[in-house]
Design an enzyme around this catalytic site. Structure first.
Site, PDB file in Angstrom:
ATOM      1  N   CYS A   1       0.745  -1.308   0.018  1.00 47.30           N
ATOM      2  CA  CYS A   1       0.354   0.194  -0.011  1.00 47.30           C
ATOM      3  C   CYS A   1       0.884   1.558   0.336  1.00 47.30           C
ATOM      4  CB  CYS A   1      -0.660   0.018   1.325  1.00 47.30           C
ATOM      5  SG  CYS A   1      -2.327   0.828   1.115  1.00 47.30           S
TER       6      CYS A   1
ATOM      7  N   HIS B   1      -3.315  -5.506   2.560  1.00 47.94           N
ATOM      8  CA  HIS B   1      -3.342  -5.146   4.377  1.00 47.94           C
ATOM      9  C   HIS B   1      -3.424  -6.584   4.820  1.00 47.94           C
ATOM     10  CE1 HIS B   1      -1.927  -0.991   4.606  1.00 47.94           C
ATOM     11  NE2 HIS B   1      -3.234  -1.132   3.624  1.00 47.94           N
TER      12      HIS B   1
ATOM     13  N   ARG C   1     -12.729   6.050  -0.983  1.00 50.03           N
ATOM     14  CA  ARG C   1     -12.273   5.730  -0.505  1.00 50.03           C
ATOM     15  C   ARG C   1     -12.047   4.112  -1.035  1.00 50.03           C
ATOM     16  NH1 ARG C   1      -7.618   5.014   3.094  1.00 50.03           N
ATOM     17  NH2 ARG C   1      -7.764   7.200   2.817  1.00 50.03           N
TER      18      ARG C   1
END
Ligand code: GLN
Length: 246
Positions: free
Chosen positions: A94, A194, A128
């Site tokens: 990320c 993640h 997002r």
């Protein structure tokens, strides 16, 4: 045989337990009787990548990425660029993945000039991109199916000299538009995943380890482990996510 791991900025870039990827790599090596060590390189520390077999960088928010920029630009960027060209194996997640690209322009207009080791750039968006993901790695990246979790507002666009890590089945991946996820260049694997990413994706973890060990010791094929627990976690999530996909 020993794997020397460099964990860059472990105190600044470690969202959602990204550091767990290192625990996973070390444990999978240990189960096979292979030694490893980890050096944590912080802001202000010297970075000499010829001392390592694998570079790991986790994720962080825009704020942390801006905080470490002066340190990155004080020589670590050139060191990373040279090591990547030389074939160092790296897993970057990320914010750390974005950092190896050319630049990141945040949604509020701050431009971070990054390392430029990978031909890609990132632009912050209003959306997002958050949630669990399923993606299929290319054959060059081991060909496994990865279950991940992403949370980013940056949209990453790949240039012509890098390949995607994977094709997205569920989730957003690089930008929510072109179905690509992550990037692969030489021995660098960048991903938005993640989680940490590796514990429930043992095949991808072993691909990384083999890539790193092979560079140092010549063709290494790791012996299989009993991955029933990991595989069950992986397969359960795969079924849940692909069943509910829209
Ligand atoms: N700051 C970046 C973004 O939101 C990276 C976030 C992260 O590492 N999760 O795009």
């Amino acid at each position: 045989m020993k794997l020397r791991i460099c964990h860059l900025y472990p105190d600044v870039l470690n969202l959602y337990g990204d550091g767990g990827n290192i625990i996973c790599m070390q444990q999978r090596l240990k189960w096979r009787g292979i030694d490893s060590d980890v050096t944590r390189v912080m802001i202000g520390d010297r970075l000499k990548l010829s001392e390592y077999d694998l570079l790991f960088i986790g994720g962080g928010q825009d704020f942390e990425q801006e905080v470490l920029l002066p340190d990155l630009q004080s020589g670590k960027d050139t060191e990373i660029r040279a090591a990547v060209e030389d074939g160092l194996t790296a897993l970057t997640i990320c914010g750390g993945y974005q950092m190896l690209g050319q630049y990141y322009e945040t949604y509020d207009g701050v431009r971070c000039d990054f390392v430029g080791a990978l031909d890609l750039y990132t632009v912050g968006s209003r959306t997002r991109m958050i949630g669990n993901t399923v993606f299929h790695c290319t054959p060059e990246c081991g060909g496994s199916t990865v279950i991940g979790f992403e949370n980013h507002s940056g949209k990453t666009w790949l240039g012509s000299t890098v390949e995607p890590l994977a094709k997205v089945e569920v989730g957003f991946g690089n930008n929510g538009e072109d179905k690509t996820e992550g990037a692969h260049y030489k021995n660098v694997f960048g991903s938005y995943s993640h989680g940490p990413m590796l514990p429930k994706n043992p095949a991808f973890c072993d691909h990384l380890l083999e890539t790193a060990l092979t560079r140092r010791y010549g063709a290494v094929k790791l012996e299989p482990l009993d991955d029933r627990a990991e595989q069950t976690a992986h397969d359960n999530m795969f079924r849940r996510l692909t069943k509910h996909k829209t």
